[in-house]
Design a protein around this motif. Structure first.
Motif, mmCIF file in Angstrom:
data_model
loop_
_atom_site.group_PDB
_atom_site.id
_atom_site.type_symbol
_atom_site.label_atom_id
_atom_site.label_comp_id
_atom_site.label_asym_id
_atom_site.label_seq_id
_atom_site.Cartn_x
_atom_site.Cartn_y
_atom_site.Cartn_z
ATOM 1 N N ILE A 54 -0.832 24.191 3.633
ATOM 2 C CA ILE A 54 0.598 24.498 3.666
ATOM 3 C C ILE A 54 1.259 23.933 2.407
ATOM 4 N N LYS A 55 2.549 24.103 2.332
ATOM 5 C CA LYS A 55 3.326 23.615 1.201
ATOM 6 C C LYS A 55 3.179 22.098 1.073
ATOM 7 N N ASP A 56 3.116 21.620 -0.159
ATOM 8 C CA ASP A 56 3.039 20.182 -0.407
ATOM 9 C C ASP A 56 4.243 19.462 0.196
ATOM 10 N N ALA A 57 4.041 18.199 0.511
ATOM 11 C CA ALA A 57 5.136 17.374 1.036
ATOM 12 C C ALA A 57 6.209 17.208 -0.038
ATOM 13 N N ASP A 58 7.438 17.085 0.395
ATOM 14 C CA ASP A 58 8.557 16.831 -0.520
ATOM 15 C C ASP A 58 8.558 15.344 -0.850
ATOM 16 N N PRO A 59 8.389 14.965 -2.113
ATOM 17 C CA PRO A 59 8.326 13.544 -2.471
ATOM 18 C C PRO A 59 9.587 12.765 -2.108
ATOM 19 N N ASN A 60 10.680 13.473 -1.895
ATOM 20 C CA ASN A 60 11.928 12.806 -1.519
ATOM 21 C C ASN A 60 12.013 12.508 -0.022
ATOM 22 N N GLU A 61 11.048 13.040 0.744
ATOM 23 C CA GLU A 61 11.095 12.880 2.200
ATOM 24 C C GLU A 61 9.934 12.080 2.775
ATOM 25 N N ILE A 62 9.118 11.472 1.922
ATOM 26 C CA ILE A 62 7.978 10.697 2.408
ATOM 27 C C ILE A 62 8.043 9.280 1.846
ATOM 28 N N PRO A 63 7.359 8.344 2.491
ATOM 29 C CA PRO A 63 7.349 6.967 1.984
ATOM 30 C C PRO A 63 6.761 6.896 0.571
ATOM 31 N N ALA A 64 7.210 5.947 -0.203
ATOM 32 C CA ALA A 64 6.776 5.793 -1.598
ATOM 33 C C ALA A 64 5.259 5.683 -1.715
ATOM 34 N N LYS A 65 4.612 5.006 -0.769
ATOM 35 C CA LYS A 65 3.164 4.807 -0.861
ATOM 36 C C LYS A 65 2.376 6.111 -0.740
ATOM 37 N N LYS A 96 -5.313 2.961 -8.349
ATOM 38 C CA LYS A 96 -4.373 2.356 -9.298
ATOM 39 C C LYS A 96 -3.355 1.467 -8.577
ATOM 40 N N ASN A 97 -2.945 1.874 -7.396
ATOM 41 C CA ASN A 97 -1.947 1.123 -6.627
ATOM 42 C C ASN A 97 -2.551 0.390 -5.431
ATOM 43 N N ASN A 98 -3.886 0.235 -5.432
ATOM 44 C CA ASN A 98 -4.599 -0.509 -4.398
ATOM 45 C C ASN A 98 -4.346 0.030 -2.986
ATOM 46 N N ARG A 99 -4.408 1.353 -2.852
ATOM 47 C CA ARG A 99 -4.264 1.990 -1.537
ATOM 48 C C ARG A 99 -5.552 2.760 -1.245
ATOM 49 N N ASP A 100 -6.260 2.338 -0.224
ATOM 50 C CA ASP A 100 -7.573 2.899 0.067
ATOM 51 C C ASP A 100 -7.802 2.942 1.572
ATOM 52 N N ALA A 101 -7.553 4.104 2.170
ATOM 53 C CA ALA A 101 -7.749 4.258 3.613
ATOM 54 C C ALA A 101 -9.235 4.271 3.991
ATOM 55 N N TYR A 102 -10.119 4.491 3.039
ATOM 56 C CA TYR A 102 -11.554 4.498 3.308
ATOM 57 C C TYR A 102 -12.107 3.081 3.466
ATOM 58 N N LYS A 103 -11.436 2.111 2.885
ATOM 59 C CA LYS A 103 -11.912 0.727 2.870
ATOM 60 C C LYS A 103 -12.118 0.171 4.274
ATOM 61 N N GLU A 104 -11.217 0.466 5.199
ATOM 62 C CA GLU A 104 -11.278 -0.032 6.572
ATOM 63 C C GLU A 104 -12.617 0.293 7.246
#
Length: 166
Positions: A54-65, A96-104
């Motif tokens: 589907i359409k990409d998320a709107d960057p203005n409507e999602i959390p910064a992370k 780059k921003n130390n966000r890794d959902a695979y790490k868990e």
């Protein structure tokens, strides 16, 4: 042909080329999947899921992370009559921003090498790896995925998914 027409045609060609490059990312998720519930070694189809880009998320409507990956898919369950559509997104991986959902799950190296990709639906996630892979969760739990596609639902457990050829 005068230079203005040539220049205009060149711009149109470059625009098409750049657009094609931007859209060249392969969509590994869209399709229809049979959900196989596994109980005591026996498997039975309990649902069919339809996943569509589907359409990409709107960057203005999602959390910064989450702004590093705006790609989204819809998912519907045929068991529910296709009435409840939810939005799913890829596991966040932004080194780059130390966000890794695979790490868990201990899958960071697998993801970096292209051997594990997952999408997140909030109360569940679905992953793709090589068929015939034994997937380790933490230190003690293992799951053998015959098809290479499996899902984990909160309060439900692991299911094997099979992407339909049609």
């Amino acid at each position: 042909m005068d230079w203005k027409k040539s220049f205009f045609l060149l711009l149109i060609s470059l625009s098409g080329l750049l657009s094609a490059q931007k859209k060249s990312e392969k969509d590994i998720w869209s399709g229809t999947y049979l959900v196989n519930e596994i109980n005591n070694g026996a498997s039975r189809v309990t649902d069919t899921l339809v996943i569509a880009r589907i359409k990409d998320a709107d960057p203005n409507e999602i959390p910064a992370k989450e702004k590093s990956d705006l790609v989204r898919w819809s998912m519907t369950s045929k068991r529910d009559g296709g009435n409840d559509e939810i939005t799913v997104k890829r596991f966040l991986f932004d080194a780059k921003n130390n966000r890794d959902a695979y790490k868990e799950f201990g899958w960071t190296d697998l993801h970096k090498s292209g051997k594990m990709n997952c999408i997140d639906g909030g109360h569940f996630f679905i992953c793709q790896t090589q068929p015939g892979t034994s997937v380790t969760f933490g230190k003690d739990e293992k799951y053998f995925t015959k098809t290479g596609v499996f899902g984990i639902w909160l309060h439900y457990g692991i299911v094997e998914l099979e992407k339909s050829k049609t």
